[in-house]
Design a protein around this motif. Structure first.
Motif, mmCIF file in Angstrom:
data_model
loop_
_atom_site.group_PDB
_atom_site.id
_atom_site.type_symbol
_atom_site.label_atom_id
_atom_site.label_comp_id
_atom_site.label_asym_id
_atom_site.label_seq_id
_atom_site.Cartn_x
_atom_site.Cartn_y
_atom_site.Cartn_z
ATOM 1 N N PRO A 1 0.721 -1.242 -0.033
ATOM 2 C CA PRO A 1 0.227 0.107 0.061
ATOM 3 C C PRO A 1 0.775 1.199 0.049
ATOM 4 C CG PRO A 1 -0.080 -0.929 2.217
ATOM 5 C CD PRO A 1 0.833 -1.869 1.111
ATOM 6 N N ALA A 2 0.293 2.400 -0.499
ATOM 7 C CA ALA A 2 1.082 3.675 -0.307
ATOM 8 C C ALA A 2 1.090 4.196 0.878
ATOM 9 C CB ALA A 2 0.304 4.584 -1.247
ATOM 10 N N ILE A 3 2.225 4.608 1.176
ATOM 11 C CA ILE A 3 2.443 5.191 2.721
ATOM 12 C C ILE A 3 2.873 6.564 2.652
ATOM 13 C CG2 ILE A 3 2.798 3.154 3.569
ATOM 14 C CD1 ILE A 3 5.747 3.744 3.960
ATOM 15 N N VAL A 14 3.044 6.690 10.618
ATOM 16 C CA VAL A 14 2.962 6.058 9.247
ATOM 17 C C VAL A 14 1.414 5.905 9.020
ATOM 18 C CG1 VAL A 14 3.438 3.961 7.799
ATOM 19 C CG2 VAL A 14 4.958 4.516 9.465
ATOM 20 N N HIS A 15 1.085 6.590 7.817
ATOM 21 C CA HIS A 15 -0.319 6.510 7.248
ATOM 22 C C HIS A 15 -0.238 5.567 6.349
ATOM 23 C CE1 HIS A 15 -1.531 10.736 9.122
ATOM 24 N NE2 HIS A 15 -1.480 9.635 10.033
ATOM 25 N N ALA A 16 -1.061 4.528 6.058
ATOM 26 C CA ALA A 16 -0.945 3.599 5.055
ATOM 27 C C ALA A 16 -2.486 3.452 4.275
ATOM 28 C CB ALA A 16 -0.702 2.139 5.221
ATOM 29 N N SER A 17 -2.440 3.760 2.710
ATOM 30 C CA SER A 17 -4.079 3.756 2.413
ATOM 31 C C SER A 17 -4.272 2.318 2.137
ATOM 32 C CB SER A 17 -3.842 4.533 0.759
ATOM 33 O OG SER A 17 -3.507 5.881 1.303
ATOM 34 N N LEU A 18 -5.353 1.770 2.904
ATOM 35 C CA LEU A 18 -5.887 0.520 2.594
ATOM 36 C C LEU A 18 -7.364 0.539 2.482
ATOM 37 C CD1 LEU A 18 -3.674 -0.878 5.838
ATOM 38 C CD2 LEU A 18 -3.495 -1.638 3.070
ATOM 39 N N PRO A 19 -7.956 1.266 1.381
ATOM 40 C CA PRO A 19 -9.382 1.068 1.043
ATOM 41 C C PRO A 19 -9.848 -0.210 0.921
ATOM 42 C CG PRO A 19 -8.001 1.763 -0.688
ATOM 43 C CD PRO A 19 -6.990 1.739 0.262
ATOM 44 N N GLU A 67 2.420 -6.746 1.958
ATOM 45 C CA GLU A 67 3.132 -6.378 3.037
ATOM 46 C C GLU A 67 4.078 -5.297 2.856
ATOM 47 O OE1 GLU A 67 5.619 -9.719 5.078
ATOM 48 O OE2 GLU A 67 7.225 -8.728 4.303
ATOM 49 N N ARG A 68 4.211 -4.407 3.859
ATOM 50 C CA ARG A 68 5.033 -3.434 3.640
ATOM 51 C C ARG A 68 5.995 -3.170 5.099
ATOM 52 N NH1 ARG A 68 4.758 1.681 0.461
ATOM 53 N NH2 ARG A 68 6.699 2.436 0.763
#
Length: 110
Positions: A1-3, A14-19, A67-68
């Motif tokens: 995901p984009a972070i 950390v902000h992770a985009s998980l729509p 996985e990030r």
């Protein structure tokens, strides 16, 4: 995901985009040997679309396992019990507080 990852004086955030992800489909782990936070999980298609995959015409949304890993730096002290995570409107926020360095202390000899 984009972070997006922020390094502040007192914490990493950390902000992770998980729509489309649900909290029970995401795990956040801390690896003390490598000083990494690992965000992993799975995003699934909604049931209606998963059951009718043959009718799919366009697919641009990410689905499947992910996985990030985010390295925090080897000199940063972290206490895993202080890490928090919350999922709001498809954005996972992980807050990783830093351990404050202890000032030098002179010991009195008795």
């Amino acid at each position: 995901p984009a972070i997006d990852a922020f390094d502040t004086e007192h914490a990493f955030v950390v902000h992770a985009s998980l729509p489309g992800a649900t909290p029970n489909a995401i795990t956040v782990d801390f690896e003390p040997k490598t000083n990494e936070v690992v965000i992993s999980g799975e995003i699934r298609r909604p049931g209606v679309f998963a059951d009718n995959i043959d009718s799919l015409r366009v697919s641009e949304r990410r689905v499947g396992h992910f996985e990030r890993r985010i390295r925090l730096g080897s000199n940063t002290k972290i206490v895993a019990e202080n890490i928090t995570a919350k999922l709001v409107n498809g954005v996972l926020e992980v807050s990783i507080p830093k351990v404050a360095e202890q000032p030098r202390k002179r010991i009195t000899i008795e």
